[in-house]
Scaffold this active site. Structure first.
Site, short mmCIF file in Angstrom:
data_model
loop_
_atom_site.label_atom_id
_atom_site.label_comp_id
_atom_site.label_asym_id
_atom_site.label_seq_id
_atom_site.Cartn_x
_atom_site.Cartn_y
_atom_site.Cartn_z
N GLU A 193 15.88 -35.55 42.20
CA GLU A 193 16.02 -34.36 41.36
C GLU A 193 15.63 -34.67 39.92
O GLU A 193 14.97 -33.87 39.25
CB GLU A 193 17.45 -33.85 41.44
CG GLU A 193 17.60 -32.38 41.09
CD GLU A 193 18.95 -31.85 41.52
OE1 GLU A 193 19.04 -31.33 42.66
OE2 GLU A 193 19.92 -31.96 40.76
N GLU A 236 12.05 -34.69 39.80
CA GLU A 236 11.53 -33.34 39.93
C GLU A 236 11.61 -32.62 38.58
O GLU A 236 10.67 -31.94 38.16
CB GLU A 236 12.31 -32.56 41.00
CG GLU A 236 11.75 -31.15 41.24
CD GLU A 236 12.59 -30.32 42.18
OE1 GLU A 236 13.58 -30.84 42.73
OE2 GLU A 236 12.26 -29.14 42.36
N CYS A 238 22.61 -28.74 45.22
CA CYS A 238 23.48 -29.45 46.17
C CYS A 238 24.62 -28.61 46.70
O CYS A 238 25.28 -29.00 47.66
CB CYS A 238 24.00 -30.76 45.59
SG CYS A 238 23.93 -30.87 43.84
N SER A 265 15.86 -26.42 42.48
CA SER A 265 15.31 -27.72 42.88
C SER A 265 15.06 -27.72 44.38
O SER A 265 15.84 -27.16 45.15
CB SER A 265 16.31 -28.82 42.52
OG SER A 265 16.03 -29.98 43.26
N LYS A 306 29.28 -26.19 53.73
CA LYS A 306 28.50 -27.31 54.27
C LYS A 306 28.33 -27.19 55.78
O LYS A 306 27.35 -27.66 56.35
CB LYS A 306 29.20 -28.64 53.94
CG LYS A 306 29.10 -29.03 52.47
CD LYS A 306 27.75 -29.63 52.13
CE LYS A 306 27.61 -29.86 50.63
NZ LYS A 306 26.21 -30.12 50.22
N GLU A 338 25.47 -25.06 56.01
CA GLU A 338 24.25 -25.73 55.56
C GLU A 338 23.69 -26.64 56.66
O GLU A 338 22.50 -26.62 56.95
CB GLU A 338 24.55 -26.57 54.31
CG GLU A 338 23.32 -27.25 53.73
CD GLU A 338 23.68 -28.21 52.59
OE1 GLU A 338 23.05 -28.13 51.53
OE2 GLU A 338 24.60 -29.03 52.76
N GLU A 358 16.27 -25.10 59.20
CA GLU A 358 15.28 -26.01 58.63
C GLU A 358 15.83 -27.43 58.45
O GLU A 358 15.09 -28.35 58.10
CB GLU A 358 14.75 -25.46 57.30
CG GLU A 358 15.77 -25.30 56.19
CD GLU A 358 16.49 -23.96 56.19
OE1 GLU A 358 16.56 -23.31 57.25
OE2 GLU A 358 17.01 -23.57 55.13
N CYS A 397 33.23 -29.51 43.51
CA CYS A 397 33.67 -29.85 44.87
C CYS A 397 35.16 -30.18 44.93
O CYS A 397 35.79 -30.04 45.97
CB CYS A 397 32.86 -31.02 45.42
SG CYS A 397 31.10 -30.65 45.42
#
Lengths: 1054, 575
Positions: free
Chosen positions: B280, B283, B300, B320, B359, B362, B367, B505
């Site tokens: 990141e 990036e 994230c 990102s 999560k 996710e 994908e 988190c």
């Protein structure tokens, strides 16, 4: 019409212009016709009436006629209403006008100047608007509006313009001095003066809460804030309330003016009217009114050049009841879910968008202009100490005049219902009035004198609410009513707070189970407990008041709850899960009425007889003298008239061949004595005999029959018919001792020794005395004694002129007997109104037909006598006063109205009491007043003594006595057998009779078949039966009227 | 100040204080159910906190009723006790009586209050729950509306804290229930699966989808090589489930417990957190250098990703392309680690322990299978892991510390602070600064991005780039504030960190209950302590295992393999 902004002076000019434009003259407008087109009028066809009127005008060449529409004048049950004004004559209001009626009114009244008397309701425009012309012969037969209690007893403040103005025309509002109060408020008065005026008026919130309006304004005026709001609650949601709609539809500017004055008082510049979308006409007229007011500068910037700005917009609610609650209403305007918020903060401090806000309802605002114009003191001059001014009530339900009434606060509920509302259709019995809708409570007869005053009504267990007044008669089941309102509140609860969301549901479920016959002991107490908690805990007014209908019905009609739970009985025959047909349910002995009518239709007349005699050992007697409660809730009555059940029973008993009676064996060792061979004693004896007991009956008279024999004249019940039925009972093997009076010929103590059980059914055989001077004169008789002497064949001396005092069946029997004994003039004197007479209606009619005079509203003062013999009765005329516990008007003597009716015979028929001296040395049999105390099973406190019939209840109907006999027999049998560990016997268990299935057929309107009568001219000594009975054809026709309500779940009779 | 009397005791409190707060000052405990004062949620709906106030017509809700001078309050009278009892009785009559098998058993506030007020019977009919009312359509959360008590906490957290406004009351009276807008299933809704509703729910009406059995099955299966990763926040939360103080750092015990449960390898998400910084950070540098789309936002937090996909699809190019550390771990476990250990990736079963419910969703995104397999097989929340440890009979508090396994267990302080709001930003800036300037920042602590303030801003001179402006938001309502400014062009940031959950988190939807800001702060402090005191390295690029990973496998940040395995794309979704 100009649309220029106007000034205060222009208001006067407009008023003058309208005044002159309205003037009728032979050269100008010759007539003005107003069709009252509120929602109620339109729903009843006012639109068609208007079309018919315009059609007539188009088709005829007539001089100029003003045609206009206006709002409702309040008498919704007589819509469509039309007011006709013509030159130089009094206006006439017509009711129930249809197209043909309108055409007739047009041709006869408008064109030819002759009012259509048969359609006319009243002359005059509104009370106090047009005082009656002194000498108006042309309209003489039409009462003036002020003479009609519905209008005359009202006082219009909030509804001051009703029916008088065209709501779509602001100039007509100005003509009625509209906006003059606003002009004064904006130019002459300070905000504090406005508030003080409203405080002086004592006006309290008319939406239901009753919070002092002036105080609310004061709080809001004092609250800090750059922005404040004036809101109008037009979210009228109580079932049965429609005053706000009517004002919005009929007089929208009054609300705009009221709100603008409020805005000035608190310093607001923006307002909302929250109106339910179900009121499209109100919204339409309101929007138009706002537009017109804006055009004239009466809303918007610089109103009336005063520099004050205020504008209003309408917010349409989706019709949630809870949005009538102020915080929910504000949440809804804010675009949020309409749920209430906890208070404090109160809206006056933090309301709409957290800004200080005044919220009042439509009726409150419509009072404001009047108060500012006439002064708060003038308003406070009407009403009671704590409730000032007037209140609008929406009178609905079982009342003749359904509509809107505005009365001075303090007017009693009874006066509203019985004077203004003209009482209950068909003179049925008033049961209760629900005040304040689902948040309110019901008030029973004992509260008819309660004044309409916030505190008094609350004390009685209801609330003023928004003024809904729903009148209920005996056809309303109070448990079902409570269930209905709980269902409503549960449906309309927003679901936010626990007590309202869950609690009302649980209460509803309990009510539902009571209504479906699954109620349990303890349910009433549980309902009370839950109701208390919900009231104490709910977040907003909806939840806090939702239990009120339950609490007030329990308070006043606990016995109905108990009947549902314990007896599975619904006295209104509404809770249909408790019974198969209302007639059977209402019959005190549960006779299967639809069953025997079906058998009659099928030609099985002997089976029909078996069915009706299964529960009643006196079928032929009851076929003649029963008060037929079975007919009182007959569903056919909702279509046209109840089935003539008693007449059909008569046909069956006249024509069937009864089975032979066999002597029944004695199978039980217990010996039972019955005191009194009347309907109750004989029924008990018969039922006990069927259960295997040895029964001995003691009767004072020479023959059995009790009051059936001694009290009822032959023309109603031929002696032979009665004797046949008694004989069938005795043939089962019952021992009867006649001319044996207990206490004289045999002592009660002796019976106690000889018998295991004693059933007292001694009846009520002594007439009450009048308690007036001269009562001991010769020629003054008691009705019971008179009838007994005659029926026993003793010599009875009756004169030429008899006055019978009283209004019950005994009075009727005595009067008709006197007539038949040759009395020339028979007069019944009754102290109340005819509709209050307790006698059977058909008896009264028959008596009048036979030539008996009935004088009502007179009370006896004195018996006049000459040499010890009666010469007449001095009577006093009675007025009607407050309501008594029976719901009837108390007769009040009118001072100085005394008069004397000549009479040589006076018969007192004001009531009977039992003669119980034989029990004087038996203290275990409790007597209170003049009757014996028993429990639900007719047991006295004496372990072996039961009692029933008139000696327990006071004088009642034969069928009630028969029921008592059955109940006593079952109870005695249960007591004996359960004492031995056996099951009680049900002797009717065998003998199933197949009841024919109902046929699918359409029910057409058809009146009941009249009972044929013998010639009504009565000659001396003629005691032939008056009712002659149906023919076969008549009986079949009448039987076909039965709707077979029973067929949903049962096809056979046990 | 206002003086009032509660249960015959005088107390002085500031104007505007509620009776409930005033009573607390006197140590008088009034039970509450719907109130959640931390998010200013006092709808006055449940009617449990009722008290008697002199001259008030009915009882009043102490959680909202303001005190007044001279007020007299009674909190313990028969009228009050009876009212509370009946109110709870009402709730219980409309609540399934399956407490013993309820996922929330023992942590259910309704259960606790019923016990406290002493309900011993239900005197009236109870609701028939035979009709199925469970929505288990989503991968993350299970809604059982029969257990809903209409406290409206989830509605408030969803609207006010998360800015999603998905949950809403519907219907009237007894039929009124909280539902996703338009009564949709969660799977068909704009739910971000952040799980904050499950955190605030007092009952078992919204809970995480429990997948512990899947993990037990995998552990039992001899053909499975089961590896586990734990998010940074877990080590600062897990102890609470075993009665330890909030903020206890239990890294070693956690590893020991996982080994005892039977995991074949115990790795760490912190390792891939460091990796995320590498990717990141580069990036961001690339975007800065090449005029790419700015500001760049972090990626994230899967709740944040779903939120932006629904609510700001036009801003997806700003996000990102880096996968989250969890997904980077999964992709590498079935490629890099499979190669390293010589295990068929088909046999590798990857379990994540996350403080997060999103999560779960996710890992199930279609994908997320760049390894050729589903990269992460099962995601467990902190609460689920604690359940497994309890089921296994492990005495957690007395475990001896154990170390992680190689090659995916080593991490730096930068990786560990990912668990707190601002942590990703801080970690990224440390590495970006070093990459650009070739030297470490003089002070590695970037204090302005720490703490529980909703939106935090900072600016940092980074060598040739000059000033880099950053912003940090946690809680999606705060994210909305920033994104609205991005949309209207008033946000001149280069880099924005967004965490879906309040506190990041450490305040995730899978955290131990009950939650509070105080606990969130303590957990974050534990992570900063791990960073500053425990870890040898504090910058991601210093992590030796990361260096090895690049040397042996990935070659370079943003390289070809990284592109395939560690980066992803997003989907535009309707609201």
């Amino acid at each position: 019409m100009t649309t220029e902004k106007i000034t205060r002076n222009d208001l006067r000019t407009i008023k003058g212009n309208v005044e002159s434009a309205r003037r009728l003259s032979p050269g100008g407008n010759v007539a003005r016709v107003t069709v009252h087109m509120g929602t109620c009028g339109l729903a009843s066809g006012a639109g068609d009436v208007m079309d018919a009127l315009l059609g007539e005008i188009n088709n005829t060449s007539v001089p100029d006629i003003m045609v206009r529409s206006s709002g409702c004048i309040g008498l919704c049950s007589r819509e469509p209403l039309v007011t006709v004004e013509t030159v130089n004559s009094e206006p006439v209001i017509y009711a129930h006008v249809d197209q043909a009626g309108m055409q007739k009114i047009f041709r006869q009244h408008i064109i030819n100047g002759k009012p259509v008397v048969e359609l006319a309701l009243a002359r005059g425009l509104a009370v106090n608007e047009t005082p009656p012309l002194k000498d108006n012969k042309k309209n003489g037969r039409i009462p003036h509006i002020s003479q009609i209690p519905f209008f005359g007893m009202q006082k219009s403040i909030a509804l001051r313009n009703r029916g008088l103005i065209d709501p779509d025309n602001i100039e007509e509002y100005i003509w009625r001095d509209g906006y003059s109060a606003l002009a004064r408020a904006l130019t002459e008065l300070e905000s504090s003066e406005l508030i003080s005026e409203v405080k002086i008026s004592g006006l309290r919130g008319r939406g239901g809460g009753g919070f002092p309006t002036g105080m609310k304004w004061e709080f809001c005026a004092a609250a800090r804030g750059d922005q404040k709001y004036v809101l109008c609650n037009a979210d009228e949601g109580d079932p049965g309330a429609f005053m706000d709609r009517s004002i919005m539809e009929g007089d929208p500017h009054a609300i705009i003016e009221g709100m603008t004055i409020a805005a000035k008082a608190i310093g607001a510049h923006s307002g909302f009217i929250y109106c339910r979308a179900e009121y499209p006409l109100a919204v339409k007229r309101f929007n138009l009114a706002i537009e017109q007011a804006r055009d004239r500068g009466l809303l918007g910037k610089d109103i009336l050049e005063s520099g004050f700005d205020f504008d209003i917009s309408i917010y349409r609610g989706a019709g949630a009841f809870v949005c009538g609650e102020e915080t929910a209403l504000m949440a809804s305007i804010e675009g949020l879910r309409g749920t209430p918020r906890p208070r404090p903060p109160f809206p006056a401090v933090s309301g709409l968008w957290k800004k200080p806000t005044v919220l009042n309802n439509v009726e409150t605002y419509s009072n404001i202009p009047w108060i500012i114009k006439n002064g708060g003191a003038a308003y406070a001059g009407t009403g009671t100490e704590s409730s000032k001014g007037t209140k609008v009530f929406a009178l609905t339900g079982k009342v003749r005049n359904v509509g809107l009434v505005e009365v001075p606060m303090g007017t009693s509920i009874g006066r509203i219902i019985f004077d203004i509302g003209e009482g209950i259709p068909d003179d049925r019995k008033f049961k209760a009035a629900q005040l304040g809708g689902p948040s309110g409570g019901c008030l029973p007869v004992e509260h008819l004198n309660t004044p309409t005053d916030y505190e008094e009504i609350t004390k009685a267990g209801a609330i003023m609410g928004s003024g809904g007044m729903i009148v209920m008669d005996q056809d309303t089941c109070m448990v079902d009513m409570a269930r209905y309102f709980m269902d409503f509140c549960q449906d309309e609860s927003c679901g936010k707070c626990t007590p309202c969301r869950v609690g009302t549901k649980r209460m509803l479920e309990i009510l539902e189970r009571i209504c479906s016959g699954e109620g349990r002991e303890g349910d009433i107490e549980l309902l009370e407990d839950l109701a208390g908690t919900i009231k104490d805990c709910a977040l907003c007014g909806l939840g806090q008041t939702a239990p009120n209908p339950v609490l007030s019905t329990i308070r006043y009609f606990r016995h109905e709850y108990e009947e549902h739970i314990r007896d599975r009985h619904c006295r209104a025959a509404v809770c249909s899960k408790l019974f198969s047909s209302p007639c059977q349910h209402m019959c005190p002995v549960g006779t299967n009425v639809p069953g025997y009518i079906a058998l009659l239709r099928a030609g099985k007349i002997d089976d029909a007889y078996r069915v009706l005699s299964a529960t009643n050992p006196f079928p032929s007697v009851c076929a003649r003298v029963c008060s037929h409660p079975c007919e009182s809730r007959c569903r056919r009555g909702q279509l046209d008239e109840p089935v003539a059940i008693r007449n059909l029973k008569r046909f069956i008993t006249d024509n069937a061949k009864p089975d032979r009676i066999n002597k029944l064996p004695v199978t039980m060792p217990e010996k039972i004595a019955v005191i009194g061979a009347g309907p109750s004693g004989l029924t008990a004896a018969f039922e006990l005999k069927k259960r295997g007991y040895a029964v001995t009956v003691y009767e004072e008279a020479p023959r059995a029959g009790g009051m059936l024999l001694l009290g009822i004249p032959e023309y109603r019940l031929p002696a032979q018919i009665l004797e046949n039925e008694i004989q069938r009972i005795l043939d089962t093997g019952i021992t009867l001792h006649t001319e044996t009076r207990v206490g004289r010929d045999i002592q009660f103590e002796e019976l106690e020794k000889k018998f295991d059980i004693i059933y007292i059914a001694a009846g009520a055989h002594r007439s009450l005395t009048l308690g007036i001077q001269g009562e001991n004169s010769e020629g003054v008789l008691g009705a019971v004694e008179f009838l007994r002497s005659f029926n026993m064949g003793e010599e009875v001396r009756i004169g030429q002129k008899a006055v019978i005092i009283g209004g019950g069946n005994a009075a009727l029997d005595a009067s008709r007997t006197a007539l038949r004994l040759g009395c020339k003039e028979v007069t019944i004197a009754y102290r109340r109104e005819m509709k209050d007479m307790p006698a059977l209606e058909e008896e009264i009619h028959a008596a009048i037909e036979e030539g008996i005079r009935v004088k009502t509203l007179v009370g006896p003062k004195r018996i006049t006598a000459d040499k010890g013999h009666v010469t007449g009765v001095e009577l006093v005329r009675m007025g009607t006063g407050d309501f008594d516990m029976s719901g009837r008007r108390k007769p009040v003597p009118i001072e100085g109205s005394n008069f004397v009716i000549e009479a040589d015979t006076v018969i007192s028929a004001i009531g009977q009491i039992p003669v119980l001296d034989f029990l004087s040395s038996t203290p275990d049999v409790e007597i209170s007043g003049s009757i014996i105390n028993v429990d639900r099973e007719l047991r006295t406190r004496h372990p072996k003594v039961w009692a029933g019939g008139d000696s327990v209840t006071g004088p009642k109907m034969a069928i009630d006595a028969i029921r008592a006999g059955r109940v006593a027999a079952e109870s005695i049998d249960r007591f004996i057998r359960e004492g031995k560990g056996e099951k009680p016997l049900n002797p009717d268990e065998d003998g199933l009779i197949e009841i024919p299935q109902a046929l699918e057929e359409e029910a057409y309107e058809m009146k009941r078949t009249a009972m044929p009568h013998a010639d009504s001219s009565v000659c001396t000594g003629d005691f032939r039966e008056v009712e002659t009975g149906y023919s076969q054809t008549m009986a079949m026709a009448e039987a076909h009227r039965c709707l077979r309500c029973d067929t949903e779940d049962t096809g056979s009779h046990r | 100040m206002v003086t009032l009397e509660i249960d015959n005791q005088q107390v002085e409190v500031p104007e505007g204080t509620t009776i409930l707060e005033a009573a607390k000052k006197l140590d008088i405990h009034i039970p509450t159910l719907c109130a959640c004062t931390e998010m200013n949620h006092t709808p006055g709906a449940c009617r449990v906190c009722l008290v008697e106030v002199d001259r008030a017509k009915s009882l009043v809700a102490s959680c909202v009723y303001p005190v007044a001078q001279g007020m007299k309050v009674r909190t313990n009278t028969e009228r009050v006790r009876r009212a509370r009892r009946t109110v709870i009785e009402f709730l219980l009559s409309d609540h399934p009586a399956d407490c013993n098998i309820c996922q929330k058993s023992g942590q259910c506030e309704l259960q606790a209050i019923a016990e406290q007020v002493g309900v011993r019977q239900i005197r009236f009919p109870v609701t028939d729950f035979s009709v199925h009312r469970i929505d288990d359509s989503s991968h993350a959360l299970v809604r059982d509306s029969s257990k809903c008590i209409n406290c409206l906490r989830c509605v408030t957290v969803c609207a006010e804290v998360q800015g999603v406004s998905l949950l809403t009351p519907e219907g009237r009276g007894f039929g009124s229930k909280v539902v996703p807008a338009m009564s949709a299933n969660l799977a068909d809704s704009a739910c971000t699966y952040c799980g904050q509703c499950a955190v605030v729910c007092p009952t078992g009406a919204i809970v995480e989808k429990d997948e512990t059995q899947k993990v037990w099955d995998a552990l039992e299966d001899p053909h499975r090589h089961v590896v586990v990763q734990e998010a940074p926040a877990i080590r600062a939360q897990l102890g609470e489930e075993f009665g330890m103080e909030p903020g206890s750092l239990v890294t070693g015990k956690m590893i020991a417990a996982l080994r005892k449960l039977g995991f074949d390898r115990v790795f760490d998400t912190n390792f891939t957190a460091d990796l995320t910084i590498m990717e990141e950070g580069h990036e961001l540098l690339k975007r800065l250098k090449t005029g790419g789309v700015l500001p760049m936002t972090t990626s994230c937090s899967p709740g944040w990703i779903k939120f932006i996909e629904h609510n700001y699809p036009e801003l997806l190019p700003n996000v990102s392309t880096c996968k989250s550390p969890q997904q980077m771990f999964g992709a590498l476990a079935k490629t890099y680690y499979a190669e390293f250990a010589g295990i068929d990736p088909a046999e590798i079963f990857v379990v994540s322990i996350m403080p997060c419910t999103a999560k779960k969703y996710e890992a199930a995104r279609p994908e997320m299978c760049d390894s050729g397999y589903r990269d992460v097989d099962v995601v467990l929340t902190t609460r689920e892991l604690a359940r497994m440890i309890k089921q296994a009979g492990i005495d957690f508090t007395n475990l001896m510390d154990e170390p992680f396994d190689a090659p995916m267990g080593q991490y730096t302080g930068a990786g560990t602070i990912f668990g707190a709001t601002g942590g990703v930003m801080e970690a990224a800036l440390r590495t970006v600064y070093a990459v650009v300037t070739g030297a470490s920042m003089p002070d590695l602590d970037i204090k302005p991005v720490r703490g529980l303030e909703g939106v935090k801003e900072a600016a940092l001179e980074v060598g040739d780039f000059g000033e880099v402006k950053v912003a940090v938001a946690h809680g999606l309502a705060n994210a909305r504030k920033i994104m609205d400014r991005v949309v209207d062009g008033t946000a001149d940031y280069h880099f924005i960190e967004i965490m879906a959950c309040p506190g990041g988190c450490v305040g995730g939807g899978g955290q131990p209950l009950p939650a509070s800001n105080e606990k969130r702060e303590k957990r974050a402090a534990a992570l900063y302590m791990d960073d500053s005191r425990v870890q040898k390295f504090r910058q991601s690029h210093e992590n030796p295992s990361i260096k090895t990973l690049y040397e042996k496998f990935l070659k370079e940040p943003l390289g070809k393999k990284s592109h395939t395995l560690l980066h992803t794309h997003y989907v535009e979704r309707s609201v």
